[in-house]
Scaffold this active site. Structure first.
Site, short mmCIF file in Angstrom:
data_model
loop_
_atom_site.label_atom_id
_atom_site.label_comp_id
_atom_site.label_asym_id
_atom_site.label_seq_id
_atom_site.Cartn_x
_atom_site.Cartn_y
_atom_site.Cartn_z
N GLU A 138 0.88 -1.18 0.00
CA GLU A 138 0.00 0.00 0.00
C GLU A 138 0.91 1.21 0.00
O GLU A 138 1.82 1.29 0.81
CB GLU A 138 -0.84 0.07 1.28
CG GLU A 138 -1.43 -1.23 1.77
CD GLU A 138 -1.80 -1.14 3.26
OE1 GLU A 138 -2.21 -0.06 3.73
OE2 GLU A 138 -1.65 -2.15 3.94
N ASP A 191 -6.96 7.96 1.45
CA ASP A 191 -6.78 7.56 2.83
C ASP A 191 -6.27 8.78 3.59
O ASP A 191 -5.19 9.29 3.27
CB ASP A 191 -5.77 6.40 2.92
CG ASP A 191 -5.81 5.72 4.27
OD1 ASP A 191 -6.81 5.91 4.99
OD2 ASP A 191 -4.85 5.02 4.61
N GLU A 240 -4.06 6.85 -2.14
CA GLU A 240 -3.39 5.60 -1.79
C GLU A 240 -3.68 4.53 -2.84
O GLU A 240 -4.82 4.35 -3.26
CB GLU A 240 -3.84 5.11 -0.41
CG GLU A 240 -3.29 3.73 -0.07
CD GLU A 240 -3.32 3.39 1.42
OE1 GLU A 240 -3.37 4.32 2.25
OE2 GLU A 240 -3.28 2.19 1.75
N HIS A 287 3.32 0.59 3.11
CA HIS A 287 3.14 -0.61 3.93
C HIS A 287 3.20 -1.86 3.09
O HIS A 287 2.77 -1.88 1.95
CB HIS A 287 1.78 -0.58 4.66
CG HIS A 287 1.66 0.58 5.60
ND1 HIS A 287 0.50 0.86 6.28
CD2 HIS A 287 2.54 1.54 5.98
CE1 HIS A 287 0.68 1.94 7.05
NE2 HIS A 287 1.91 2.37 6.87
N ARG A 310 -2.16 -11.87 8.93
CA ARG A 310 -1.58 -10.91 8.02
C ARG A 310 -0.49 -10.19 8.77
O ARG A 310 -0.71 -9.69 9.87
CB ARG A 310 -2.65 -9.91 7.59
CG ARG A 310 -2.11 -8.60 7.03
CD ARG A 310 -3.27 -7.62 6.96
NE ARG A 310 -2.90 -6.32 6.43
CZ ARG A 310 -3.73 -5.28 6.48
NH1 ARG A 310 -4.93 -5.40 7.04
NH2 ARG A 310 -3.37 -4.12 5.99
N HIS A 369 1.59 -6.96 8.80
CA HIS A 369 1.50 -5.61 8.25
C HIS A 369 2.80 -4.91 8.60
O HIS A 369 3.02 -4.56 9.76
CB HIS A 369 0.29 -4.94 8.94
CG HIS A 369 -0.11 -3.63 8.38
ND1 HIS A 369 -0.44 -2.57 9.19
CD2 HIS A 369 -0.29 -3.21 7.12
CE1 HIS A 369 -0.80 -1.54 8.44
NE2 HIS A 369 -0.71 -1.89 7.19
#
Lengths: 65, 496
Positions: free
Chosen positions: B4, B90, B95, B152, B236, B238
């Site tokens: 991201e 965002d 984004e 990210h 997940r 992150h």
């Protein structure tokens, strides 16, 4: 732990035409780069945002993630 | 896995900066720019509903007549892309999220496609402004005044791995990988020690080791665990500590070596052996050591350089990955990982055509020399910022690339293709292909669901996609080629 072990190319890369060159001598790489960079620096003189001082001062973002 | 990217945005000659409005303008412009392309997805909304899913063998679940929460307005700032990715506003940034990718090379490709998507929408949006106004978009992480925005990475991991094992095994890796993944930054921020130039854009913004927040008091290891998939099987990871990269090699290695290290953690071969005494202080000191040779203290009192720590992870990968796991891409990543470590050891400047922080450093040094600028000169800061400009005529990284000063891994044609077509070997294939083929039959979509409009245009069918490795071309390609939207839903429902 191994140190300064120069790597040999073992396997063919995923895409041979786009493989980065291995074992290029540092001096060669630098010379080529600096020579060519001169014309790019001319270009940067042209395209760098005018009034850098004001520009960077005014570039304010809201924090994101 | 996927990335991201939050982009920085500014309107030149605007009377007042309104980043939310500018971001909205840019994201919506992409829909306009596609005009009559077969991807009329502009009315498709993002499905925020989180449901506990059931799956059939292929990871789909069809539910008839799912009640839908009214969310008409969310399409204003949400775009689901035909390449399977997501594009939205965002906070105060545009984004772009890549579609789910199965390997590092695809992820590099789709992240680069995102830069082109931003540029296409930037150009389109700019036409709506006054003649003297320009929209400027930077793929960087800071405004140099203490405001950071993120890049990210998300990795799918087995739920079986305890989170503590991830923290122990991954922290020393993330702290030291900046010597490969840093984008370079002029100066210091957030109260950190002053410096002329440092390796990482983001290092100054990390204040603790583990935590949930991403906006303030940022942690090296983020605990957000929203797998967008079956959470009994997957977690997940992150990763929020990375820089936004321009260099293809930096992006490729960042996601490539990180996914390899996560595999090692899943295998249980990385434990606490590389634990650092003070990881938060270490990332800041490594970021300021342009030689990459200064030692940091491990928890057991040993002193290692960041290159040594990276080599130790590389060695474990070489020892423990099975032949099956060493796919051509993984093999290539291992080779390039070793190549950059070998060269960093000899002299980081050898990588002045390869890695962002070194490409940028070389450029700034040459420009400083030409004009006699100090590191603190506004022109130097401008160079730093403009390195990340996504415009082909203004962006300094792009100028370096076009003039053959940086190494490429991709060709332009495949990047353009990736703007319009999803990867074929993840569920993104199903999402992107449905959006392309049945745009008028889809009410909303999310990472793990698609909601189809019924024939009567009033009922809905929700298709769950809780297995990211399903929904691939191999599994559903033929089905998607040979049926209408109604037939597709019917067939998927019959598989329950």
């Amino acid at each position: 732990m191994s140190t300064e072990k120069q790597q040999e190319q073992v396997n063919p890369p995923v895409d041979e035409t786009e493989e980065i060159e291995l074992n290029v001598k540092s001096s060669e790489m630098d010379e080529e780069f600096v020579e060519d960079l001169d014309s790019l620096l001319d270009e940067i003189d042209e395209i760098l945002e005018e009034d850098s001082q004001e520009f960077v001062e005014n570039y304010i973002q809201r924090g994101g993630q | 896995m996927g990335t991201e990217t939050e982009y920085g945005i500014s309107v030149k000659n605007a009377r007042e900066q309104d980043p939310v409005a500018a971001s909205t303008l840019v994201v919506n412009a992409y829909k306009t720019s596609r005009g009559d392309t077969p991807s009329a997805t502009s009315s498709v909304t993002w499905d925020y509903e989180q449901e506990s899913p059931l799956m059939d063998a292929r990871g789909f679940l069809a539910e008839a007549d799912t009640p839908i929460s009214e969310a008409d307005t969310n399409s204003v700032v949400n775009d689901i892309l035909i390449n399977g990715g997501r594009y939205y506003v965002d906070h105060a940034h545009p984004e772009y999220c890549t579609p789910e990718c199965a390997n590092a090379r695809d992820l590099l490709l789709y992240e680069k496609a995102g830069e082109l998507i931003l540029e296409v929408s930037r150009v389109t949006a700019e036409r709506l402004l006054l003649d003297n106004q320009e929209i400027i978009i930077y793929k960087n992480n800071t405004d140099y005044k203490g405001h950071s925005y993120g890049s990210h990475e998300n990795y799918l991991m087995s739920r079986k791995v305890p989170f503590d094992a991830i923290v122990d095994g991954l922290t020393p890796f993330l702290v030291t990988r900046i010597i490969i993944t840093g984008s370079g930054k002029v100066g210091a921020e957030n109260g950190s020690r002053e410096t002329d130039y440092q390796i990482s854009q983001r290092a100054d913004f990390f204040e603790k080791e583990v935590g949930l927040s991403t906006m303030v008091n940022r942690p090296l290891i983020n605990t957000r665990d929203e797998p967008h998939a079956d959470d009994k099987i997957y977690r997940r990871l992150h990763v929020i500590v990375g820089d936004s990269n321009m260099s293809e090699l930096s992006i490729y290695l960042k996601v490539g070596i990180t996914s390899i290290v996560l595999q090692l953690i899943e295998k249980g071969v990385v434990g606490k052996q590389f634990g650092l005494k003070d990881p938060v202080a270490a990332i800041k000191s490594i970021s300021r050591d342009l030689s990459c040779k200064n030692q940091i203290e491990l928890a057991d009192g040993e002193q290692w350089t960041p290159i040594q720590v990276q080599r130790a992870y590389l060695k474990l990968a070489q020892q423990h990955l099975t032949t099956e796991e060493r796919t051509p891409v993984v093999e290539d990543v291992l080779e390039k990982w070793q190549y950059v470590l070998d060269n960093l050891e000899i002299d980081p400047m050898r990588l002045s055509q390869h890695l962002d922080w070194i490409i940028k450093k070389k450029l700034i040094e040459a420009y400083r020399k030409r004009h006699g600028y100090q590191w603190t000169d506004a022109h130097v800061q401008m160079l730093d910022l403009q390195y990340h400009d996504i415009r082909p005529d203004k962006g300094l990284y792009i100028r370096l690339l076009k003039n053959g000063h940086v190494k490429r891994l991709l060709n332009h044609e495949e990047i353009v293709h990736a703007m319009h077509y999803p990867p074929v070997d993840t569920r993104a294939y199903f999402r992107g292909t449905c959006l392309r083929k049945f745009p008028n039959h889809i009410y909303s979509a999310s990472w793990n669901s698609m909601i189809f409009l019924g024939k009567d245009r009033r009922s809905f069918d929700k298709i769950m996609m809780d297995r990211p490795h399903f929904g691939t071309q191999q599994i559903v390609g033929e089905l998607l080629n040979n049926c209408t939207a109604d037939e597709l839903v019917k067939k998927l429902r019959s598989k329950r």
